[in-house]
Design an enzyme around this catalytic site. Sequence first.
Site, PDB file in Angstrom:
ATOM      1  N   HIS A   1       0.808  -1.225   0.000  1.00 41.31           N
ATOM      2  CA  HIS A   1       0.000   0.000   0.000  1.00 41.31           C
ATOM      3  C   HIS A   1       0.836   1.267   0.000  1.00 41.31           C
ATOM      4  CE1 HIS A   1      -3.900  -2.021   0.927  1.00 41.31           C
ATOM      5  NE2 HIS A   1      -3.095  -2.910   1.492  1.00 41.31           N
TER       6      HIS A   1
ATOM      7  N   LYS B   1      -8.733  13.539   4.864  1.00 46.32           N
ATOM      8  CA  LYS B   1      -7.837  12.375   4.805  1.00 46.32           C
ATOM      9  C   LYS B   1      -6.816  12.571   5.912  1.00 46.32           C
ATOM     10  CE  LYS B   1      -6.935  13.640   0.513  1.00 46.32           C
ATOM     11  NZ  LYS B   1      -6.915  12.542  -0.449  1.00 46.32           N
ATOM     12  N   ARG B   2      -5.982  11.534   6.182  1.00 44.06           N
ATOM     13  CA  ARG B   2      -4.919  11.733   7.144  1.00 44.06           C
ATOM     14  C   ARG B   2      -4.076  12.948   6.762  1.00 44.06           C
ATOM     15  NH1 ARG B   2      -4.180   7.731  11.126  1.00 44.06           N
ATOM     16  NH2 ARG B   2      -2.496   9.109  11.773  1.00 44.06           N
TER      17      ARG B   2
ATOM     18  N   LYS C   1       0.369  14.408   1.083  1.00 46.05           N
ATOM     19  CA  LYS C   1      -0.998  14.633   0.631  1.00 46.05           C
ATOM     20  C   LYS C   1      -1.257  16.119   0.351  1.00 46.05           C
ATOM     21  CE  LYS C   1      -2.765  10.616   3.219  1.00 46.05           C
ATOM     22  NZ  LYS C   1      -3.447   9.747   2.237  1.00 46.05           N
TER      23      LYS C   1
ATOM     24  N   THR D   1      -8.810   6.313  -1.681  1.00 51.93           N
ATOM     25  CA  THR D   1     -10.129   5.700  -1.778  1.00 51.93           C
ATOM     26  C   THR D   1     -11.216   6.733  -1.471  1.00 51.93           C
ATOM     27  OG1 THR D   1      -9.682   4.865   0.447  1.00 51.93           O
ATOM     28  CG2 THR D   1      -9.557   3.282  -1.355  1.00 51.93           C
TER      29      THR D   1
ATOM     30  N   LYS E   1     -15.155   7.630  -3.107  1.00 46.48           N
ATOM     31  CA  LYS E   1     -16.395   7.901  -2.365  1.00 46.48           C
ATOM     32  C   LYS E   1     -17.012   9.216  -2.840  1.00 46.48           C
ATOM     33  CE  LYS E   1     -14.120   5.448   1.297  1.00 46.48           C
ATOM     34  NZ  LYS E   1     -13.214   5.561   2.456  1.00 46.48           N
TER      35      LYS E   1
HETATM   36  C1  26Q Z   1       3.227   0.398  10.485  1.00 47.25           C
HETATM   37  C2  26Q Z   1       4.111   0.051  11.482  1.00 47.25           C
HETATM   38  C3  26Q Z   1       3.961   0.541  12.779  1.00 47.25           C
HETATM   39  C4  26Q Z   1       2.897   1.385  13.053  1.00 47.25           C
HETATM   40  C5  26Q Z   1       2.003   1.717  12.051  1.00 47.25           C
HETATM   41  C6  26Q Z   1       2.171   1.240  10.768  1.00 47.25           C
HETATM   42  C7  26Q Z   1       1.228   1.610   9.702  1.00 47.25           C
HETATM   43  C8  26Q Z   1      -0.147   1.648   9.951  1.00 47.25           C
HETATM   44  C9  26Q Z   1      -1.047   2.005   8.967  1.00 47.25           C
HETATM   45  C10 26Q Z   1       1.648   1.914   8.427  1.00 47.25           C
HETATM   46  C11 26Q Z   1       0.743   2.271   7.447  1.00 47.25           C
HETATM   47  C12 26Q Z   1      -0.612   2.313   7.699  1.00 47.25           C
HETATM   48  C13 26Q Z   1      -1.635   2.684   6.709  1.00 47.25           C
HETATM   49  C14 26Q Z   1      -1.397   2.910   5.447  1.00 47.25           C
HETATM   50  C15 26Q Z   1      -2.466   3.317   4.541  1.00 47.25           C
HETATM   51  O1  26Q Z   1      -3.586   3.593   4.944  1.00 47.25           O
HETATM   52  N1  26Q Z   1      -2.191   3.368   3.232  1.00 47.25           N
HETATM   53  C16 26Q Z   1      -3.188   3.748   2.263  1.00 47.25           C
HETATM   54  O2  26Q Z   1      -3.812   2.566   1.787  1.00 47.25           O
HETATM   55  C17 26Q Z   1      -4.907   2.867   0.964  1.00 47.25           C
HETATM   56  C18 26Q Z   1      -5.584   1.580   0.601  1.00 47.25           C
HETATM   57  O3  26Q Z   1      -4.817   0.868  -0.326  1.00 47.25           O
HETATM   58  C19 26Q Z   1      -4.469   3.656  -0.251  1.00 47.25           C
HETATM   59  O4  26Q Z   1      -5.612   4.048  -0.964  1.00 47.25           O
HETATM   60  C20 26Q Z   1      -3.674   4.894   0.154  1.00 47.25           C
HETATM   61  O5  26Q Z   1      -3.151   5.521  -0.991  1.00 47.25           O
HETATM   62  C21 26Q Z   1      -2.565   4.504   1.105  1.00 47.25           C
HETATM   63  O6  26Q Z   1      -1.910   5.659   1.592  1.00 47.25           O
END
Ligand code: 26Q
Length: 836
Positions: free
Chosen positions: A375, A566-567, A572, A674, A678
């Site tokens: 991702h 979004k985050r 972004k 995503t 929406k």
């Molecule tokens: C990893 C290690 C330790 C702590 C946290 C994490 C961690 C947690 C969540 C790393 C990444 C995430 C989330 C990533 C994320 O949401 N990515 C998004 O995924 C979507 C679905 O595929 C995409 O549409 C987005 O582009 C992408 O940013």
Amino acid sequence: MNRKRSKNSECILPDLAMDGEGLCRDTQHYLFRTLGVPSAAPQSESVSGSVYTALGMALRDRLVERWNRTEEKRLATQGKRAFYLSLEFLLGRSLHNTLLNLELEEVAQSALSEQGWELAELAEKEADAGLGNGGLGRLAACFLDSCASLALPVTGYGIRYAYGMFRQEIRAGEQVEEPDHWLKNGYPWELKRPHRVRHIPYGGHTESYVDTAGRQRFRWVGTHDVLAVPYDIPIPGYANGVVNTLRLWRAAATDVFDLGEFNAGAYPEAVAAKNAAEHISMVLYPNDSSENGKELRLRQQYFLASASLQDVLADWVDLHGEDFSDFAAQHVFQLNDTHPSISVAELMRLLLDEHGLDWDAAWAITSNTMAYTNHTLLPEALERWPLRLFRQLLPRVLEIIYEINARFLREVARKNPGDSALLSRVSVIEEGPEPMVRMANLAVVGSFSVNGVAALHTELLRRELFHDFSQLWPQRFNNKTNGVTPRRWLQSANPELCKLISSKIGTAWQQDLAALQDLAPFADDSRFRKSWGKIRADNKERLLALIARQTGVQMIPGALLDTQVKRIHEYKRQLLNALHVVHLYDRIKRGDIADFTPRNVLFAGKAAPGYFMAKRIIRFINEIARTINGDPDTQGLLRVVFLPDYRVSLMEKICTGTDLSEQISTAGKEASGTGNMKFMMNGALTIGTLDGANIEIREAVGAEHFFLFGLNAEEVAHLRAQYQPQHFVDADMDLERVLHLLRSGYFNPYDFGLFDCLLDAVLSPYDPWMVLADFSSYKQKQQEVAELWRDQQEWLRFSIRNTAASGVFSSDRTIREYNDEIWHLTPLVAAGSSLG
Ligand code: 26Q
């Protein structure tokens, strides 16, 4: 040696009533008899909370009925199964989704209102299940909905965090994190399964021994075990009687937990020590890019992997004994990013050490059942774990990783003699003063499928991040462009628009969203446009009222609603949007308003608690909002707001009332996005870069209906080496004025220098996000947006065409592709028919 489970006694209970009367009767039963609310109790906040819970319990009974039938059907068919392993499932609320998928919406609505209960009000009582950060977690939830709706035997496995994504408050313009105790009032959508607990080992050391057959084997001993207790959440399919399972694990201390280390006199201390075990499932890590090296996070990842794999293996052994020859043909594990990728090594361990398979048999099973979804392309987000930590916490798992790596590198060396640089690039172990385990490499080596989440993203995975691997194994790499579930994001979020759609094109789109294409001709029907515009304006009005209630900011009624939610992350580029807002304000202040299109700008999103720049961007947005909204010159022209605590249930309201969707990441950085889908589904127009799924959105709706700006990924990569932000400032007087205004402290009169870090970041030749490079093109495109808005009929045409073209972004399409190309599962019921 097939040991079939002996059957339970037949269920002789009559089916539960699916009418309003039955639902109300059962709701009352739970309200008065189970929750103990006195029937004379006056209406109050707490009573309606209880009514919501009681209704949830009545609905759960109906779900469980179908759940059992689905399970019976699955056991009778004995087909292949898929398991979606994810550290995050961002479910949001379940009440409305359940009613929709069980086709009980109208029935419930009218029956409840006869009792004096308003469904919409009860629904607001439900806390979001916020067990995820953002896109990746919400994608997992959309996928579960689509799998059940397509009747595919897919089980989700995750962690039942006691605290989900933090609640965001804004105090004095700054983000303040508050714990999200989402289970506080109970959660009616789960069933605890205490009889299926698993033991998860940590620590200790390994020993080798020779088994009775004379083979060398390994034992992991002296471990501190933690219990994994499963809680199942039913996942109903849409109108098909199927109910799948999301199994979430809670950590608990074993009965013998460390009691032996204490003498009788220290009993309370010993019991208190149980806490340590329970910490594992206490809290979701609130980072949307990895937080490297945190021991508790690694414990969580292993906890999920081990509990889930043990669970699947136990089911297999129950039915087939210790014969694993057909296991790989019957199972596939989809890894949601690298977070659960320790599963590769853990499945090896369980097969080798617990089930006595030899290496080759175990590896054949593992590498033919694991599939990995990536991702992110951001290098800082790639998970790496210090070897030291691994050795201490999971010594046996580390040994297996070494062995996987050694065998893999031998193979690579044989095919590429003399290329030691290649070996060190693809190695699962990164050498150096602090050696690391590279989880992405482990995932790629151990999986038969590796996919990206949008066409561009997959292309960049092949060309850059996983270049070496894609040369080694080209067939392993594939694309699965993301999607979102139209049940939650259209049918449930926007019922009025759905009624209008169905009045014109029938209801076939509810089974196959591609049928929305039939709406396109109605873009040229002025009466249809009028109805479309009215519904969207009503949605917006409700949203603006909510914003006023939550923030006190009165947005401009009827004005263009321009939304970025979004985050908060530098890539972004909320900052680009904010700089544009400052430019609009500057235009107002210098009187350049002859053709000014009134605009409401909405921001929302959470910053990782340790992400300084992201938090400063929130502060910046709040300070420009305060200044602009408080300046009488902006009256009726410009409003800016930061809406706190962005979450799934808020997006359901935001996406239906937004006119312009901001998807403005630096090209090549957003894997997919995503939220963009929406918004499109609900008729918003997009302003965006050629990034992630924006590219496919633009192709689907037609370039003429998409506001494209900025450098593409190739241009970004090319410019980087010689990036001179000052050139872009010199070439655009508007930009120069904006930066000057910031530097003057106009938005931070009491806190001089507060935003210098933001200015310095965008003015640095090393700005990775190249904010200023895209400013002029963004500003011009925003001007085109403003001009189009003034032609409401044309805007509505574009809006209708966006919805009409959004069918391909249904997660049903995505899941069909996963199934056709990766999973190969047989649906439990034929498309369009129903179970039971
Ligand atoms: C990893 C290690 C330790 C702590 C946290 C994490 C961690 C947690 C969540 C790393 C990444 C995430 C989330 C990533 C994320 O949401 N990515 C998004 O995924 C979507 C679905 O595929 C995409 O549409 C987005 O582009 C992408 O940013």
